[in-house]
Design a protein around this motif. Structure first.
Motif, PDB file in Angstrom:
ATOM      1  N   GLN A  91      11.217  -7.903   0.116  1.00  0.00           N
ATOM      2  CA  GLN A  91      10.078  -7.383   0.863  1.00  0.00           C
ATOM      3  C   GLN A  91       9.436  -6.191   0.158  1.00  0.00           C
ATOM      4  O   GLN A  91       8.213  -6.090   0.086  1.00  0.00           O
ATOM      5  N   ILE A  92      10.265  -5.289  -0.371  1.00  0.00           N
ATOM      6  CA  ILE A  92       9.719  -4.138  -1.104  1.00  0.00           C
ATOM      7  C   ILE A  92       8.977  -4.597  -2.349  1.00  0.00           C
ATOM      8  O   ILE A  92       7.903  -4.077  -2.688  1.00  0.00           O
ATOM      9  N   SER A  93       9.529  -5.586  -3.045  1.00  0.00           N
ATOM     10  CA  SER A  93       8.860  -6.098  -4.249  1.00  0.00           C
ATOM     11  C   SER A  93       7.508  -6.715  -3.918  1.00  0.00           C
ATOM     12  O   SER A  93       6.526  -6.496  -4.636  1.00  0.00           O
ATOM     13  N   VAL A  94       7.462  -7.456  -2.817  1.00  0.00           N
ATOM     14  CA  VAL A  94       6.187  -8.059  -2.407  1.00  0.00           C
ATOM     15  C   VAL A  94       5.174  -6.985  -2.060  1.00  0.00           C
ATOM     16  O   VAL A  94       3.986  -7.055  -2.447  1.00  0.00           O
ATOM     17  N   ILE A  95       5.616  -5.956  -1.343  1.00  0.00           N
ATOM     18  CA  ILE A  95       4.705  -4.867  -0.981  1.00  0.00           C
ATOM     19  C   ILE A  95       4.179  -4.164  -2.232  1.00  0.00           C
ATOM     20  O   ILE A  95       2.987  -3.855  -2.337  1.00  0.00           O
ATOM     21  N   LEU A  96       5.068  -3.918  -3.206  1.00  0.00           N
ATOM     22  CA  LEU A  96       4.636  -3.272  -4.442  1.00  0.00           C
ATOM     23  C   LEU A  96       3.618  -4.115  -5.199  1.00  0.00           C
ATOM     24  O   LEU A  96       2.628  -3.601  -5.724  1.00  0.00           O
ATOM     25  N   LEU A  97       3.865  -5.417  -5.264  1.00  0.00           N
ATOM     26  CA  LEU A  97       2.933  -6.297  -5.953  1.00  0.00           C
ATOM     27  C   LEU A  97       1.569  -6.306  -5.255  1.00  0.00           C
ATOM     28  O   LEU A  97       0.519  -6.297  -5.912  1.00  0.00           O
ATOM     29  N   VAL A  98       1.584  -6.326  -3.922  1.00  0.00           N
ATOM     30  CA  VAL A  98       0.324  -6.306  -3.174  1.00  0.00           C
ATOM     31  C   VAL A  98      -0.433  -5.010  -3.444  1.00  0.00           C
ATOM     32  O   VAL A  98      -1.652  -5.008  -3.658  1.00  0.00           O
ATOM     33  N   VAL A  99       0.286  -3.885  -3.466  1.00  0.00           N
ATOM     34  CA  VAL A  99      -0.363  -2.598  -3.722  1.00  0.00           C
ATOM     35  C   VAL A  99      -0.927  -2.544  -5.134  1.00  0.00           C
ATOM     36  O   VAL A  99      -2.054  -2.061  -5.354  1.00  0.00           O
ATOM     37  N   ILE A 100      -0.166  -3.056  -6.095  1.00  0.00           N
ATOM     38  CA  ILE A 100      -0.629  -3.048  -7.492  1.00  0.00           C
ATOM     39  C   ILE A 100      -1.924  -3.836  -7.643  1.00  0.00           C
ATOM     40  O   ILE A 100      -2.835  -3.441  -8.398  1.00  0.00           O
ATOM     41  N   TRP A 101      -2.043  -4.953  -6.936  1.00  0.00           N
ATOM     42  CA  TRP A 101      -3.263  -5.749  -7.014  1.00  0.00           C
ATOM     43  C   TRP A 101      -4.380  -5.167  -6.143  1.00  0.00           C
ATOM     44  O   TRP A 101      -5.563  -5.310  -6.463  1.00  0.00           O
ATOM     45  N   LEU A 102      -4.006  -4.523  -5.044  1.00  0.00           N
ATOM     46  CA  LEU A 102      -5.003  -4.055  -4.088  1.00  0.00           C
ATOM     47  C   LEU A 102      -5.697  -2.775  -4.532  1.00  0.00           C
ATOM     48  O   LEU A 102      -6.901  -2.604  -4.297  1.00  0.00           O
ATOM     49  N   VAL A 103      -4.969  -1.874  -5.174  1.00  0.00           N
ATOM     50  CA  VAL A 103      -5.549  -0.581  -5.547  1.00  0.00           C
ATOM     51  C   VAL A 103      -6.750  -0.742  -6.496  1.00  0.00           C
ATOM     52  O   VAL A 103      -7.818  -0.160  -6.260  1.00  0.00           O
ATOM     53  N   PRO A 104      -6.653  -1.505  -7.582  1.00  0.00           N
ATOM     54  CA  PRO A 104      -7.845  -1.676  -8.425  1.00  0.00           C
ATOM     55  C   PRO A 104      -9.011  -2.347  -7.695  1.00  0.00           C
ATOM     56  O   PRO A 104     -10.177  -2.029  -7.956  1.00  0.00           O
ATOM     57  N   THR A 105      -8.697  -3.262  -6.787  1.00  0.00           N
ATOM     58  CA  THR A 105      -9.769  -3.926  -6.039  1.00  0.00           C
ATOM     59  C   THR A 105     -10.497  -2.946  -5.133  1.00  0.00           C
ATOM     60  O   THR A 105     -11.739  -2.957  -5.042  1.00  0.00           O
ATOM     61  N   ILE A 106      -9.739  -2.068  -4.469  1.00  0.00           N
ATOM     62  CA  ILE A 106     -10.369  -1.047  -3.635  1.00  0.00           C
ATOM     63  C   ILE A 106     -11.213  -0.107  -4.488  1.00  0.00           C
ATOM     64  O   ILE A 106     -12.327   0.276  -4.110  1.00  0.00           O
TER      65      ILE A 106
END
Length: 374
Positions: free
Chosen positions: A16-31
């Motif tokens: 779950q932590i790994s999935v959250i980290l991956l989502v954040v890594i992809w989401l931050v540049p998009t934001i």
């Protein structure tokens, strides 16, 4: 008991932590890209998107009318306010473009040819020159500008000349370039999966080998071949180019899926007298729809966002531009320094691919897992 199927693993928290980290890594540049699409070029250059809610220190230039110079103290003096009375404060100032903020407010900056400049915090200035002032001098200053968000970048793109033509050209390229390789690859995949003929293993190995060949190696030879047969730099030429570059992945993906189809169904159909074409169209093709949709997503996204192949295989006139070429060559210019235009163009160009992806994404996983489960 942790290894029994259906039980919850003790390492589920790590997943779950790994999935959250991956989502954040992809989401931050998009934001960041989204926020930048609403800012102008100067504010983007002055601060990062994470500082966009705060005031930004920017440099400006103000021209002083030379005709306002008055003789004073053995020279000529110009006095006034660079803001015209507006409620704005100067942070630093200077008299040369090379050093626009060399002096603090209230100080007297020494300029070339014995000239001096003094600027107060409220914008009042005193410019002195020992010789007659013939040209309008400039004052460079920095001030804090409030956050500025607008839709100007989106308006510049959507209402630019021939953007509608570029959108139609993009659809004209993308739709056939997605359908043609699917049609060809479906027949080839069925033959490699269910038909026995000499050299089938060699052909499968060739398809796998073509997956690792960079398309850049084939651009020039393929364009020369197209020019010889009369389809160079045309829509037909780019359709054939995208078909050739997409066929190895399409054949590999569809063949792996078709191999995993139940053999009993196909053999029963052949016992009942069905031909290979009937088996393909009536049984294999409908059952292979998840794999077809999976490849269609990849091919559509790739051809829609393509710039290199479009630059090579389409004419250079503006009537033949696709959206990526229109944005790169016309809106961004040769240096591509307008980050606001680039950010907003990214969100405009991904609108159609997002619709296609979310419409067909339920087939994506099933197509990618082809043959993994019997």
């Amino acid at each position: 008991m942790d290894n029994i199927a259906g039980t919850k693993s003790s390492l589920s928290w790590a997943v779950q932590i790994s999935v959250i980290l991956l989502v954040v890594i992809w989401l931050v540049p998009t934001i960041g890209l989204l926020v930048s699409s609403f800012r102008d070029r100067d504010q983007i250059s002055a601060s990062g998107w994470w500082l966009s809610p705060f005031a930004v220190e920017q440099n400006f230039q103000a021209k002083i009318p030379a005709e306002e110079a008055k003789p004073d103290q053995g020279g000529f003096v110009i006095e006034g306010n660079i803001f015209g009375g507006a409620d704005t404060e100067v942070i630093r100032f200077g008299g040369a473009r090379s050093n626009p903020t060399i002096a603090a407010v209230g100080e007297t900056a020494e300029l070339t040819r014995d000239r001096t400049l003094t600027v107060q915090q409220n914008g009042d200035f005193t410019y002195f020159s020992p010789a007659e002032i013939k040209r309008d001098p400039s004052i460079y200053y920095s001030t804090a500008t409030p956050p500025d968000f607008s839709l100007s970048n989106y308006r510049n793109i959507l209402f630019s000349n021939n953007m509608d033509v570029a959108f139609i050209n993009t659809l004209t390229v993308t739709i056939p370039a997605t359908i043609i390789p699917i049609l060809i690859a479906a027949f080839a995949a069925y033959a490699l999966a269910w038909m026995d003929f000499a050299g089938r293993g060699f052909l499968i190995a060739m398809v796998v080998g073509l997956l690792v060949v960079p398309l850049q190696l084939a651009l020039v030879p393929l364009l020369q071949f197209h020019n010889k047969i009369g389809i160079g730099q045309s829509f037909l030429g780019i359709w054939m180019a995208h078909t050739g570059f997409g066929l190895p992945l399409a054949i590999y993906l569809l063949r792996n899926y078709m191999v995993g189809l139940p053999r009993d169904i196909i053999e029963s159909a052949k016992v009942d007298g069905a031909t290979d074409f009937q088996v393909f169209t009536k049984i294999v093709l409908p059952l292979s729809f998840p794999a077809l949709a999976s490849f269609a997503i990849f091919q559509f996204l790739w051809t829609w966002n393509d710039l290199l192949v479009a630059k090579v295989f389409l004419p250079s006139n503006s009537e033949s531009w696709v959206m990526t070429v229109k944005i790169a060559d016309d809106l961004l210019g040769s240096r591509g320094g307008d980050w606001g235009i680039l950010a907003s163009a990214a969100f405009i160009s991904i609108a159609v691919p997002l619709i296609v992806f979310f419409t067909m994404q339920r087939y994506l996983v099933r197509g990618l897992l082809a043959g993994s489960v019997k």
